[in-house]
Write an enzyme that holds these catalytic residues in place. Structure first.
Site, PDB file in Angstrom:
ATOM      1  CE  LYS A  16      -3.780  -2.500   0.111  1.00 56.00           C
ATOM      2  NZ  LYS A  16      -3.497  -3.921   0.365  1.00 56.00           N
TER       3      LYS A  16
HETATM    4  C1  LIG Z   1      -4.673  -5.037   0.884  1.00 60.19           C
HETATM    5  C2  LIG Z   1      -6.161  -5.157   0.963  1.00 60.19           C
HETATM    6  C3  LIG Z   1      -6.826  -5.712   2.069  1.00 60.19           C
HETATM    7  C4  LIG Z   1      -6.112  -6.436   3.175  1.00 60.19           C
HETATM    8  O1  LIG Z   1      -5.159  -5.697   3.802  1.00 60.19           O
HETATM    9  P1  LIG Z   1      -4.234  -6.377   4.931  1.00 60.19           P
HETATM   10  O2  LIG Z   1      -3.736  -5.170   5.673  1.00 60.19           O
HETATM   11  O3  LIG Z   1      -3.167  -7.116   4.213  1.00 60.19           O
HETATM   12  O4  LIG Z   1      -5.096  -7.233   5.770  1.00 60.19           O
HETATM   13  C5  LIG Z   1      -8.209  -5.677   2.112  1.00 60.19           C
HETATM   14  N1  LIG Z   1      -8.914  -5.136   1.124  1.00 60.19           N
HETATM   15  C6  LIG Z   1      -8.326  -4.620   0.019  1.00 60.19           C
HETATM   16  C7  LIG Z   1      -9.177  -4.013  -1.049  1.00 60.19           C
HETATM   17  C8  LIG Z   1      -6.928  -4.631  -0.097  1.00 60.19           C
HETATM   18  O5  LIG Z   1      -6.350  -4.138  -1.192  1.00 60.19           O
END
Ligand SMILES: *Cc1c(COP(=O)(O)O)cnc(C)c1O
Length: 381
Positions: free
Chosen positions: A188
């Protein structure tokens, strides 16, 4: 498998933004490596004051923040939760863990966001939540989604994993539903490796959120001096982020404008320099509606076919450039299809999931690396 060559361009690479190691060192020297201490509180304050949310709580992941939202909404066996089919598994899984049935909605062909025109038909008396995802950090049509949700008395949780610091009609993403979830996973914009946050906009959930996050105890109230002992008061789990990670996270959150600015430059350069090539090759670039300020989370292309998409991935890989695709339609996945999904249920999702390609895009990407990617893409016939 051979290791990648030294000069390869990865799809994503994490990087330090400046003060991460200094802050981590501080957590250790001041003896605050468990959660909810100085750096977690700094993260909470920054998110609360920047976004104007009632409460922000950093968590072990976005998945866990979604699980907390499912508990807070009282999701039980037999309930239904509407999610886009084109998303990460955690969007439905957090609710499925509470016994809910995911109901998959198709997405719009322009923004690839939950198609609000198909939403109302999916609502039943059992619908207990709607969970839109602001794909690539571009807002869903929230006015329409919130109006349909309000008409049927169904709460909206924004899965805002892609959308931190994006806006919809001038309003921050993550402030539009009763709750929202953030991810600070290394893929992210802003990261601490693994982490997340729950943002609470409806204050009726605030106190219980603290309890669920602290193993079902009122420890947070105890530390504020509001109760004289802490005890087991509710269900809960261990969703608190370590302050070691919060220190890393705060170093990045504190320079969010720098990060977003760089990502904006990279995104806009891809968009400008690939425009003619895309038109000539029948490739669609991302669409960002006028009323959305995107969060610059990813740069994707929609190829004309699965074969072309796979060929471009191979073409780039031969030049040591790693491009990836994602989101196989959840309603057709091995687990998701147990809930009755059939081919044809979400035609837009089924079509675009075969054709979507994500180009390398990360904070520390250099102009030279991006030039290489752009040249390699344009050399694809
Ligand atoms: C990355 C992501 C998640 C999960 O995030 P984590 O922090 O790895 O649990 C959930 N929803 C979306 C749309 C994502 O891109």
């Amino acid at each position: 498998m051979n290791p990648p060559p030294a000069d390869f361009i990865p799809f994503n690479r994490s990087s330090l933004q400046g003060r991460e190691l200094e802050y981590i060192f501080q957590t250790i020297t001041i003896g605050q490596i468990a959660g909810d201490q100085t750096f977690s509180r700094k993260c909470h304050q920054l998110l609360e004051s920047t976004l104007g949310v009632k409460k922000a709580l950093v968590t072990t992941s976005c998945t866990h923040a979604l699980e907390m939202s499912a508990i807070l909404l009282g999701i039980e066996a037999g309930d239904e939760v509407i999610v886009p089919s084109f998303t990460f598994v955690s969007t439905p899984n957090a609710f499925v863990m509470r016994g809910a049935k995911p109901v998959f909605c198709d997405v719009r062909s322009d923004t690839l966001n939950l198609d609000e025109s198909k939403l109302e038909a999916l609502i039943t008396p059992r619908t207990k939540a709607i969970v839109p995802v602001h794909y690539a950090g571009v807002a869903c049509e929230m006015d329409a989604i919130l109006a349909i949700a309000a008409k049927h008395g169904v709460p909206v949780v924004e899965d805002n994993a892609h959308g931190l610091f994006g806006k919809y009609k001038g309003r921050w993403l993550g402030t539009l539903g009763c709750m929202a979830t953030q991810s600070f996973h290394e893929t992210k914009n802003i990261t601490c490796g693994e982490g997340g946050a729950l943002l609470i906009n409806d204050s009726k959930y605030a106190e219980r959120a603290e309890i669920i996050r602290e193993k079902g105890t009122n420890r947070a109230r105890f530390f504020r001096g509001q109760v004289d002992k802490y005890s087991w008061v509710d269900v809960g789990s261990s969703y608190v982020m370590s302050d070691v990670l919060a220190a890393f996270l705060y170093a990045q959150l504190d320079v969010w404008q720098v990060i977003q600015k760089r990502r904006q430059q990279l995104w806009e350069r891809y968009q400008a320099e690939l425009a003619d090539w895309c038109v000539a090759n029948g490739i669609r670039q991302p669409v960002v509606p006028e009323h959305c300020e995107q969060a610059w989370h990813m740069y994707y292309l929609l190829l004309p076919s699965l074969e072309k998409r796979q060929a471009l991935i191979a073409h780039l890989k031969a030049r040591n450039i790693y491009a990836v695709f994602h989101y196989l339609p959840l309603h057709l996945s091995e687990y998701g299809s147990r809930f009755g999904g059939r081919p044809g249920d979400c035609p837009v999702t089924e079509d675009l999931s075969d054709r979507l390609l994500r180009l390398p895009f990360f904070n520390s990407m250099t102009d030279a690396q991006q030039s290489e990617v752009i040249a390699a893409v344009k050399a694809f016939a």
